[in-house]
Design an enzyme around this catalytic site. Sequence first.
Site, PDB file in Angstrom:
ATOM      1  N   HIS A  56     -14.220 -19.579   0.434  1.00 37.20           N
ATOM      2  CA  HIS A  56     -14.972 -20.696  -0.145  1.00 37.20           C
ATOM      3  C   HIS A  56     -14.230 -22.013   0.091  1.00 37.20           C
ATOM      4  O   HIS A  56     -14.837 -23.011   0.486  1.00 37.20           O
ATOM      5  CB  HIS A  56     -15.142 -20.514  -1.660  1.00 37.20           C
ATOM      6  CG  HIS A  56     -15.986 -19.342  -2.054  1.00 37.20           C
ATOM      7  ND1 HIS A  56     -15.601 -18.440  -3.010  1.00 37.20           N
ATOM      8  CD2 HIS A  56     -17.206 -18.940  -1.624  1.00 37.20           C
ATOM      9  CE1 HIS A  56     -16.559 -17.529  -3.169  1.00 37.20           C
ATOM     10  NE2 HIS A  56     -17.540 -17.808  -2.328  1.00 37.20           N
ATOM     11  N   LYS A 104     -27.457 -12.683 -14.664  1.00 33.01           N
ATOM     12  CA  LYS A 104     -26.475 -12.018 -13.795  1.00 33.01           C
ATOM     13  C   LYS A 104     -25.122 -11.994 -14.499  1.00 33.01           C
ATOM     14  O   LYS A 104     -24.688 -13.003 -15.033  1.00 33.01           O
ATOM     15  CB  LYS A 104     -26.376 -12.800 -12.471  1.00 33.01           C
ATOM     16  CG  LYS A 104     -25.728 -12.015 -11.353  1.00 33.01           C
ATOM     17  CD  LYS A 104     -25.871 -12.773 -10.040  1.00 33.01           C
ATOM     18  CE  LYS A 104     -24.808 -12.345  -9.054  1.00 33.01           C
ATOM     19  NZ  LYS A 104     -24.850 -13.145  -7.829  1.00 33.01           N
ATOM     20  N   ARG A 124     -20.364 -15.113   7.330  1.00 34.06           N
ATOM     21  CA  ARG A 124     -19.295 -14.235   7.821  1.00 34.06           C
ATOM     22  C   ARG A 124     -19.864 -13.381   8.954  1.00 34.06           C
ATOM     23  O   ARG A 124     -19.891 -13.794  10.084  1.00 34.06           O
ATOM     24  CB  ARG A 124     -18.739 -13.378   6.675  1.00 34.06           C
ATOM     25  CG  ARG A 124     -17.894 -14.171   5.695  1.00 34.06           C
ATOM     26  CD  ARG A 124     -17.713 -13.474   4.397  1.00 34.06           C
ATOM     27  NE  ARG A 124     -19.020 -13.191   3.814  1.00 34.06           N
ATOM     28  CZ  ARG A 124     -19.244 -12.810   2.570  1.00 34.06           C
ATOM     29  NH1 ARG A 124     -18.233 -12.618   1.769  1.00 34.06           N
ATOM     30  NH2 ARG A 124     -20.457 -12.601   2.124  1.00 34.06           N
ATOM     31  N   SER A 132     -15.943 -12.601  -2.916  1.00 36.97           N
ATOM     32  CA  SER A 132     -15.542 -12.567  -4.332  1.00 36.97           C
ATOM     33  C   SER A 132     -15.489 -11.128  -4.825  1.00 36.97           C
ATOM     34  O   SER A 132     -14.616 -10.768  -5.619  1.00 36.97           O
ATOM     35  CB  SER A 132     -16.525 -13.368  -5.184  1.00 36.97           C
ATOM     36  OG  SER A 132     -16.471 -14.726  -4.839  1.00 36.97           O
TER      37      SER A 132
HETATM   38  O1  PNS Z   1     -22.491 -16.776  -4.116  1.00 36.88           O
HETATM   39  P1  PNS Z   1     -23.876 -16.197  -4.108  1.00 36.88           P
HETATM   40  O2  PNS Z   1     -24.100 -15.362  -5.362  1.00 36.88           O
HETATM   41  O3  PNS Z   1     -24.195 -15.450  -2.843  1.00 36.88           O
HETATM   42  O4  PNS Z   1     -24.889 -17.457  -4.193  1.00 36.88           O
HETATM   43  C1  PNS Z   1     -26.288 -17.276  -4.266  1.00 36.88           C
HETATM   44  C2  PNS Z   1     -27.001 -18.605  -4.554  1.00 36.88           C
HETATM   45  C3  PNS Z   1     -26.463 -19.232  -5.816  1.00 36.88           C
HETATM   46  C4  PNS Z   1     -26.774 -19.540  -3.403  1.00 36.88           C
HETATM   47  C5  PNS Z   1     -28.523 -18.301  -4.689  1.00 36.88           C
HETATM   48  O5  PNS Z   1     -28.691 -17.219  -5.565  1.00 36.88           O
HETATM   49  C6  PNS Z   1     -29.327 -19.479  -5.213  1.00 36.88           C
HETATM   50  O6  PNS Z   1     -29.524 -20.455  -4.518  1.00 36.88           O
HETATM   51  N1  PNS Z   1     -29.772 -19.376  -6.491  1.00 36.88           N
HETATM   52  C7  PNS Z   1     -30.492 -20.428  -7.179  1.00 36.88           C
HETATM   53  C8  PNS Z   1     -31.914 -19.999  -7.508  1.00 36.88           C
HETATM   54  C9  PNS Z   1     -32.780 -20.112  -6.279  1.00 36.88           C
HETATM   55  O7  PNS Z   1     -33.076 -21.186  -5.797  1.00 36.88           O
HETATM   56  N2  PNS Z   1     -33.199 -18.945  -5.753  1.00 36.88           N
HETATM   57  C10 PNS Z   1     -34.046 -18.843  -4.594  1.00 36.88           C
HETATM   58  C11 PNS Z   1     -33.302 -18.962  -3.287  1.00 36.88           C
HETATM   59  S1  PNS Z   1     -34.444 -18.765  -1.955  1.00 36.88           S
END
Ligand code: PNS
Length: 172
Positions: free
Chosen positions: A20, A44, A94, A132
């Site tokens: 990150h 979550k 990645r 993570s």
């Molecule tokens: O680190 P992560 O858990 O892979 O991040 C995921 C994240 C936060 C980028 C994604 O879950 C997100 O954008 N969530 C916000 C809600 C949202 O907009 N969801 C629809 C995405 S198409």
Amino acid sequence: MRLMRHAIYPGSFDPPTNGHLDIIRRSARIFDKLYVAVLENRSKKHNFSAEERVDLLRRITTDLPKVEIITFSDVLLADYMKQTGIEVIIKGLRAVSDFEYEFQMALTNRKLNPDAETIFMPTNIENLYLSSSIVREVAAYGGNLDGLVPEHIKQDIIAKFRRKDDGNHETH
Ligand code: PNS
């Protein structure tokens, strides 16, 4: 297109890793302002609270004045971007296995907000394996976190899992 470019790097950051931080550093070189957005998702289960994740991210980015750590919850990223006028999403990639889901999210976000452009940044080769969840797994077993997470926050991550251990004497 405005000249001042703002970008948002969203994620769970549970906890932040060297992967990150690498994406944050490289994005901060390209954009005028980079918002690192911590997803505070009540449904979550996260190991670190949103406040803790914000604090960890703040501490590893103190030398990056263009970076601001924020939280977002109960809102779609696409809508949050509409509200704030941020137009660029940064995502680290990645392996090819990341790609399918990230591609789906990028297209959905642009469908929901036509101004939202996603930029994929390839990871550094040394962080290829890093996530993570891998950090949590190593920390849960008391393994060595050198090279996986920034030195500044290594002890906090170790302490978090040690505390968890103390409170849980069940055998699995
Ligand atoms: O680190 P992560 O858990 O892979 O991040 C995921 C994240 C936060 C980028 C994604 O879950 C997100 O954008 N969530 C916000 C809600 C949202 O907009 N969801 C629809 C995405 S198409």
